[in-house]
Design a protein around this motif. Structure first.
Motif, PDB file in Angstrom:
ATOM      1  N   SER A  19      -4.222  16.726  -0.992  1.00 14.03           N
ATOM      2  CA  SER A  19      -5.019  15.764  -1.367  1.00 14.03           C
ATOM      3  C   SER A  19      -4.586  14.405  -1.847  1.00 14.03           C
ATOM      4  CB  SER A  19      -6.038  16.008  -2.646  1.00 14.03           C
ATOM      5  OG  SER A  19      -5.007  16.147  -4.010  1.00 14.03           O
ATOM      6  N   ALA A  20      -5.256  13.154  -1.801  1.00 11.78           N
ATOM      7  CA  ALA A  20      -4.426  11.965  -1.936  1.00 11.78           C
ATOM      8  C   ALA A  20      -5.427  10.999  -2.300  1.00 11.78           C
ATOM      9  CB  ALA A  20      -3.704  11.314  -0.654  1.00 11.78           C
ATOM     10  N   ILE A  21      -4.872   9.886  -2.853  1.00 14.60           N
ATOM     11  CA  ILE A  21      -5.849   8.499  -2.985  1.00 14.60           C
ATOM     12  C   ILE A  21      -4.898   7.461  -2.483  1.00 14.60           C
ATOM     13  CG2 ILE A  21      -6.707   7.004  -4.938  1.00 14.60           C
ATOM     14  CD1 ILE A  21      -7.175   9.519  -6.480  1.00 14.60           C
ATOM     15  N   GLY A  22      -5.495   6.560  -1.860  1.00 12.59           N
ATOM     16  CA  GLY A  22      -4.689   5.336  -1.501  1.00 12.59           C
ATOM     17  C   GLY A  22      -4.823   4.276  -2.515  1.00 12.59           C
ATOM     18  N   THR A  23      -3.576   3.370  -2.410  1.00 10.59           N
ATOM     19  CA  THR A  23      -3.376   2.268  -3.508  1.00 10.59           C
ATOM     20  C   THR A  23      -3.197   0.974  -2.928  1.00 10.59           C
ATOM     21  OG1 THR A  23      -1.148   2.768  -4.027  1.00 10.59           O
ATOM     22  CG2 THR A  23      -2.720   3.951  -5.185  1.00 10.59           C
ATOM     23  N   GLY A  71       0.636  -1.250   0.116  1.00 11.21           N
ATOM     24  CA  GLY A  71      -0.020   0.107   0.013  1.00 11.21           C
ATOM     25  C   GLY A  71       0.882   1.198  -0.001  1.00 11.21           C
ATOM     26  N   ASP A  72       0.344   2.369  -0.586  1.00 12.07           N
ATOM     27  CA  ASP A  72       0.905   3.599  -0.316  1.00 12.07           C
ATOM     28  C   ASP A  72      -0.103   4.781  -0.904  1.00 12.07           C
ATOM     29  OD1 ASP A  72       2.882   5.721  -0.126  1.00 12.07           O
ATOM     30  OD2 ASP A  72       3.821   5.177  -2.231  1.00 12.07           O
ATOM     31  N   LEU A  73       0.296   5.829  -1.037  1.00 16.72           N
ATOM     32  CA  LEU A  73      -0.582   6.970  -1.287  1.00 16.72           C
ATOM     33  C   LEU A  73       0.053   7.644  -2.701  1.00 16.72           C
ATOM     34  CD1 LEU A  73      -1.362   8.883   1.986  1.00 16.72           C
ATOM     35  CD2 LEU A  73      -2.749   7.118   1.134  1.00 16.72           C
ATOM     36  N   HIS A  87     -10.535   5.693  -1.242  1.00 14.47           N
ATOM     37  CA  HIS A  87     -11.096   7.226  -1.358  1.00 14.47           C
ATOM     38  C   HIS A  87     -10.782   7.879  -0.287  1.00 14.47           C
ATOM     39  CE1 HIS A  87     -14.875   9.981  -2.212  1.00 14.47           C
ATOM     40  NE2 HIS A  87     -13.621  10.350  -3.104  1.00 14.47           N
ATOM     41  N   LEU A  88     -10.181   8.921  -0.504  1.00 19.18           N
ATOM     42  CA  LEU A  88      -9.606  10.092   0.605  1.00 19.18           C
ATOM     43  C   LEU A  88     -10.145  11.291   0.323  1.00 19.18           C
ATOM     44  CD1 LEU A  88      -6.188   8.603   1.082  1.00 19.18           C
ATOM     45  CD2 LEU A  88      -8.221   7.988   2.736  1.00 19.18           C
ATOM     46  N   PRO A  89     -11.496  11.680   0.450  1.00 16.49           N
ATOM     47  CA  PRO A  89     -11.695  13.037   0.197  1.00 16.49           C
ATOM     48  C   PRO A  89     -11.672  14.099   0.978  1.00 16.49           C
ATOM     49  CG  PRO A  89     -13.659  11.660   0.730  1.00 16.49           C
ATOM     50  CD  PRO A  89     -12.663  10.818   0.671  1.00 16.49           C
ATOM     51  N   HIS A  90     -11.389  13.758   2.247  1.00 19.92           N
ATOM     52  CA  HIS A  90     -11.166  14.628   3.513  1.00 19.92           C
ATOM     53  C   HIS A  90      -9.799  14.681   4.129  1.00 19.92           C
ATOM     54  CE1 HIS A  90     -15.549  14.793   3.251  1.00 19.92           C
ATOM     55  NE2 HIS A  90     -15.554  13.321   3.692  1.00 19.92           N
ATOM     56  N   GLY A  91      -8.729  14.443   3.000  1.00 23.00           N
ATOM     57  CA  GLY A  91      -7.344  14.436   3.494  1.00 23.00           C
ATOM     58  C   GLY A  91      -6.785  13.161   3.652  1.00 23.00           C
ATOM     59  N   ARG A  92      -5.531  13.427   4.462  1.00 26.80           N
ATOM     60  CA  ARG A  92      -4.587  12.148   4.442  1.00 26.80           C
ATOM     61  C   ARG A  92      -4.333  11.976   5.799  1.00 26.80           C
ATOM     62  NH1 ARG A  92       0.966  12.865   2.864  1.00 26.80           N
ATOM     63  NH2 ARG A  92       1.195  15.264   2.074  1.00 26.80           N
ATOM     64  N   SER A  93      -4.876  12.314   6.866  1.00 29.41           N
ATOM     65  CA  SER A  93      -4.360  12.232   8.301  1.00 29.41           C
ATOM     66  C   SER A  93      -4.418  10.944   8.842  1.00 29.41           C
ATOM     67  CB  SER A  93      -5.301  13.177   9.155  1.00 29.41           C
ATOM     68  OG  SER A  93      -6.363  12.513   9.118  1.00 29.41           O
ATOM     69  N   ALA A  94      -3.590  10.459   9.575  1.00 31.86           N
ATOM     70  CA  ALA A  94      -3.594   9.129  10.048  1.00 31.86           C
ATOM     71  C   ALA A  94      -4.919   8.593  10.351  1.00 31.86           C
ATOM     72  CB  ALA A  94      -2.731   8.939  11.279  1.00 31.86           C
ATOM     73  N   ASP A  95      -5.836   9.237  11.296  1.00 29.20           N
ATOM     74  CA  ASP A  95      -7.146   8.791  11.646  1.00 29.20           C
ATOM     75  C   ASP A  95      -7.939   8.663  10.083  1.00 29.20           C
ATOM     76  OD1 ASP A  95      -6.493   8.678  14.289  1.00 29.20           O
ATOM     77  OD2 ASP A  95      -7.314  10.817  14.548  1.00 29.20           O
ATOM     78  N   VAL A  96      -8.047   9.438   9.346  1.00 27.77           N
ATOM     79  CA  VAL A  96      -8.623   9.209   7.894  1.00 27.77           C
ATOM     80  C   VAL A  96      -8.211   8.084   7.248  1.00 27.77           C
ATOM     81  CG1 VAL A  96      -9.159  10.513   5.686  1.00 27.77           C
ATOM     82  CG2 VAL A  96      -9.315  11.788   7.944  1.00 27.77           C
ATOM     83  N   ASN A 108       5.015   0.107  -9.189  1.00 25.50           N
ATOM     84  CA  ASN A 108       4.554   0.035 -10.618  1.00 25.50           C
ATOM     85  C   ASN A 108       3.105   0.513 -11.104  1.00 25.50           C
ATOM     86  OD1 ASN A 108       3.258  -1.969 -12.939  1.00 25.50           O
ATOM     87  ND2 ASN A 108       5.424  -1.233 -13.408  1.00 25.50           N
ATOM     88  N   THR A 109       2.073   0.058  -9.962  1.00 25.75           N
ATOM     89  CA  THR A 109       0.829   0.468 -10.101  1.00 25.75           C
ATOM     90  C   THR A 109       0.580   1.844 -10.021  1.00 25.75           C
ATOM     91  OG1 THR A 109       0.116  -1.558  -9.461  1.00 25.75           O
ATOM     92  CG2 THR A 109      -1.495   0.209  -9.224  1.00 25.75           C
ATOM     93  N   ASN A 110       1.367   2.615  -9.226  1.00 29.04           N
ATOM     94  CA  ASN A 110       1.318   4.145  -9.016  1.00 29.04           C
ATOM     95  C   ASN A 110       1.689   4.817 -10.277  1.00 29.04           C
ATOM     96  OD1 ASN A 110       0.521   3.738  -6.307  1.00 29.04           O
ATOM     97  ND2 ASN A 110       2.469   4.371  -5.346  1.00 29.04           N
ATOM     98  N   GLY A 111       2.650   4.339 -10.963  1.00 28.75           N
ATOM     99  CA  GLY A 111       3.259   4.709 -12.233  1.00 28.75           C
ATOM    100  C   GLY A 111       1.798   4.436 -13.356  1.00 28.75           C
ATOM    101  N   LEU A 112       1.269   3.480 -13.424  1.00 29.94           N
ATOM    102  CA  LEU A 112       0.035   3.425 -14.220  1.00 29.94           C
ATOM    103  C   LEU A 112      -1.085   4.409 -13.985  1.00 29.94           C
ATOM    104  CD1 LEU A 112       0.111  -0.632 -14.348  1.00 29.94           C
ATOM    105  CD2 LEU A 112       1.201   1.074 -15.928  1.00 29.94           C
ATOM    106  N   LEU A 113      -1.162   4.563 -12.551  1.00 26.50           N
ATOM    107  CA  LEU A 113      -2.539   5.488 -12.069  1.00 26.50           C
ATOM    108  C   LEU A 113      -2.065   6.850 -12.360  1.00 26.50           C
ATOM    109  CD1 LEU A 113      -3.133   3.979  -8.590  1.00 26.50           C
ATOM    110  CD2 LEU A 113      -4.605   3.838 -10.300  1.00 26.50           C
ATOM    111  N   ARG A 114      -0.788   7.162 -12.681  1.00 24.61           N
ATOM    112  CA  ARG A 114      -0.934   8.682 -12.954  1.00 24.61           C
ATOM    113  C   ARG A 114      -1.158   8.939 -14.440  1.00 24.61           C
ATOM    114  NH1 ARG A 114      -0.397  11.942  -9.123  1.00 24.61           N
ATOM    115  NH2 ARG A 114       1.251  11.487  -7.497  1.00 24.61           N
ATOM    116  N   GLN A 115      -1.523   7.947 -15.050  1.00 26.92           N
ATOM    117  CA  GLN A 115      -2.282   8.273 -16.511  1.00 26.92           C
ATOM    118  C   GLN A 115      -3.588   8.886 -16.177  1.00 26.92           C
ATOM    119  OE1 GLN A 115      -2.041   4.052 -17.951  1.00 26.92           O
ATOM    120  NE2 GLN A 115      -0.435   4.827 -19.555  1.00 26.92           N
ATOM    121  N   TYR A 116      -4.252   8.348 -15.187  1.00 27.12           N
ATOM    122  CA  TYR A 116      -5.556   8.678 -14.880  1.00 27.12           C
ATOM    123  C   TYR A 116      -5.659   9.820 -13.877  1.00 27.12           C
ATOM    124  CZ  TYR A 116      -6.416   4.164 -16.313  1.00 27.12           C
ATOM    125  OH  TYR A 116      -6.838   2.840 -17.063  1.00 27.12           O
TER     126      TYR A 116
END
Length: 343
Positions: free
Chosen positions: A204-208, A194-196, A221-230, A288-296
């Motif tokens: 803003s961020a998206i978890g992968t 896992g990563d962001l 889905h992280l629409p409210h930030g990327r704090s540890a609790d969220v 590798n997946t994070n690199g693919l996601l940068r297309q989107y």
């Protein structure tokens, strides 16, 4: 009766050798004592004595005179000092010429040593050039950083060693070296990485999440930030989408967003393992997946505008791609086989 005159207190021993210690060094040196014996007598390191004798002895006679040695040490101590480049116009011009030709500091110093082997005054290390460029107020070199260095940085970026890093986790981390061996060969499914991916201005961020055996992707889905609790709560909701037997472990980097890993493990019974600092290859599938996601989700864009439905659609498209490493199966097909076998 106490003496009429007070006895002067012995000088406080500090970081530097004092004059009394230099007198002892001179006496023992004339008596033929070795540097180790002198160091043991003074309670100093052997290298301190060796360096003192080498630097502060008389260069003509070779004798060590304590008062002259003290004067030499005092003369060298004042700060700031004139740097070697500023004190030598020929060296300064040679370094500046190299920078004007877009040479790196290391290329400059190696070339100077090769071209002028008999002129030690032109020999420096590359750190001396960096100091002349980055330290303010010395005027040793023109501060045209953008054109002189490839990085174009106007300020240095400190590089702390891994052991000097400030711990980000309040709860002790379990390192990747303790992860079960079954996770390394990808033979048993259920081990995830896992990563962001971070959006514009790091706001803003998206978890992968990527499963190591099937390369199956899930987006958090992280629409409210990327704090540890969220991040913790979002991960707990995400892992509930698959059966528990497909969640054996989760491997993450040492980002502060995962400081709630202990509560995540308590809620899901999924152990979390952390990679070593600056070791992205330990989560190779996820990188590798994070690199693919940068297309989107291109860099520099606001990731909070993407809805849950859009993230699911992107994940479906990625999981429908044939993969060479899977024998041209898709991650979705591999996961479906696992679910069928379990049922």
């Amino acid at each position: 009766m106490p003496p009429i005159t007070e006895v002067a207190a012995p000088p406080v021993r500090g970081r530097f050798l004092n004059e009394d210690e230099r007198i002892v060094i001179a006496d023992l040196s004339r008596a033929g004592a070795s540097t180790r014996q002198i160091a043991a007598e003074l309670g100093r390191d052997c290298s301190t004595i060796s360096r003192e004798l080498r630097r502060n002895r008389d260069q003509v006679s070779g004798q060590y005179r304590p008062h002259a040695a003290q004067a030499r040490a005092d003369a060298r101590r004042p700060r700031p000092k004139t740097g070697k480049i500023a004190a030598n116009p020929a060296l300064r011009q040679a370094v500046q010429d190299g920078l004007d030709q877009r040479w790196s500091p290391r290329q400059i110093v190696k070339r100077l040593r090769r071209d002028f082997p008999d002129r030690p005054e032109l020999h420096v290390v590359h750190e001396t050039i960096y100091q002349a460029l980055y330290v303010q107020g010395r005027g040793e070199l023109r501060r045209e950083i953008a054109s002189a260095l490839r990085t174009g940085r106007a300020l240095r970026c400190p590089r702390r060693q891994a052991q000097q890093r400030v711990p980000r986790m309040s709860t002790p981390m379990v390192m990747i070296s303790e992860r079960p061996a079954e996770a390394d060969d990808r033979a048993i499914p259920g081990h995830w990485e896992g990563d962001l991916i971070i959006g514009k201005d790091k706001k803003s961020a998206i978890g992968t999440l990527v499963e190591r055996a099937t390369r199956y992707v899930m987006l958090v889905h992280l629409p409210h930030g990327r704090s540890a609790d969220v991040v913790r709560d979002a991960l707990i909701d995400t892992v509930q989408a698959l059966p528990t037997h497909l969640w054996r472990s989760l491997t993450w980097d040492q980002g502060a967003e995962m400081s709630g890993h202990a509560r995540f493990t308590a809620a899901t019974d999924i152990p979390v393992y952390f990679c070593d600092p600056h070791s992205p290859w330990q989560r190779g599938s996820n990188e590798n997946t994070n690199g693919l996601l940068r297309q989107y989700f291109p860099k520099g864009t606001d990731l909070s505008v993407h809805t849950r439905a859009h993230l699911d659609a992107v994940a479906v498209q990625l999981n429908g791609r044939p993969r060479e490493t899977l024998g041209w199966d898709t991650p979705a097909e591999r996961l479906a086989n696992l679910l069928n076998e379990a049922s």
